[in-house]
Scaffold this active site. Structure first.
Site, mmCIF file in Angstrom:
data_model
loop_
_atom_site.group_PDB
_atom_site.id
_atom_site.type_symbol
_atom_site.label_atom_id
_atom_site.label_comp_id
_atom_site.label_asym_id
_atom_site.label_seq_id
_atom_site.Cartn_x
_atom_site.Cartn_y
_atom_site.Cartn_z
ATOM 1 N N GLY A 28 -6.807 5.318 3.893
ATOM 2 C CA GLY A 28 -5.951 6.027 2.974
ATOM 3 C C GLY A 28 -6.763 6.452 1.932
ATOM 4 O O GLY A 28 -8.009 6.973 1.847
ATOM 5 N N TYR A 29 -5.669 7.119 1.116
ATOM 6 C CA TYR A 29 -6.495 7.845 -0.548
ATOM 7 C C TYR A 29 -5.882 7.129 -1.522
ATOM 8 O O TYR A 29 -4.922 7.069 -2.166
ATOM 9 C CB TYR A 29 -6.287 8.977 -0.554
ATOM 10 C CG TYR A 29 -6.200 9.500 1.496
ATOM 11 C CD1 TYR A 29 -7.820 10.375 0.986
ATOM 12 C CD2 TYR A 29 -6.219 9.695 2.303
ATOM 13 C CE1 TYR A 29 -8.592 11.051 1.761
ATOM 14 C CE2 TYR A 29 -7.011 10.455 3.200
ATOM 15 C CZ TYR A 29 -7.939 10.915 3.095
ATOM 16 O OH TYR A 29 -8.580 12.059 3.942
ATOM 17 N N ILE A 30 -7.027 6.224 -2.159
ATOM 18 C CA ILE A 30 -7.061 6.147 -3.956
ATOM 19 C C ILE A 30 -6.589 8.000 -4.428
ATOM 20 O O ILE A 30 -5.650 7.185 -5.641
ATOM 21 C CB ILE A 30 -8.279 5.376 -4.161
ATOM 22 C CG1 ILE A 30 -8.336 4.346 -3.099
ATOM 23 C CG2 ILE A 30 -7.566 5.069 -5.196
ATOM 24 C CD1 ILE A 30 -9.893 3.686 -3.343
#
Length: 155
Positions: A28-30
């Site tokens: 996932g991407y912060i």
């Protein structure tokens, strides 16, 4: 500063029979702002935090920093990520002196298979395996951070 130099290709043939290793990856991407991505990855029971900078004009090279983090911390950080995850299996295939990382995507990116090869310099020669198709280096549609926002099945 660590520089990542890689070329990316679509895959058109059999790669699984040549793979010497495979692993499932969920990431996932912060932050997925263009030129500044912060990624959380879980791979083979281990956690990783990665920061990537902007690609150069050719799309071949960019800053990359990655550290292994405890799995429980990676799981907690996944809860902070922007909506959508990347789910894929990575196959490692040797070709000459290089290793190609072949990613087979699932979910909304089902049907997409991409191979990357990391190089020591932008003009380094490498042996292309027969499953390598069209080069897509620098095409942002194929960046994992973009596939999360605009999945392959919606093209």
């Amino acid at each position: 500063m660590s520089q990542e130099i890689e070329r990316k290709f679509l895959v058109t043939g059999d790669y699984k029979s040549r793979a010497y290793e495979q692993s499932r990856i969920v990431q996932g991407y912060i932050s997925s702002a263009r030129g500044r991505t912060v990624r959380v990855r879980i791979r083979s029971g281990k956690g990783y935090l990665t920061i990537k900078g902007a690609s150069d004009a050719s799309g071949l090279s960019r800053y990359e920093w990655e550290k292994e983090i405890p799995l429980n911390e990676a799981e907690d950080l996944m809860k902070l990520c922007e909506p959508g995850v990347i789910d894929k299996t990575r196959y490692l295939v040797r070709s000459g002196r290089h290793t190609f990382e072949v990613d087979e995507f699932y979910g909304e990116n089902e049907g997409l298979v991409v191979a990357e090869v990391e190089l020591a310099s932008e003009d380094e020669a490498f042996e292309k395996p027969d499953f390598i198709g069209q080069e897509v280096t620098g095409d942002i549609r194929y960046y994992n951070s973009q596939l999360r926002k605009r999945p392959y099945t919606t093209w």
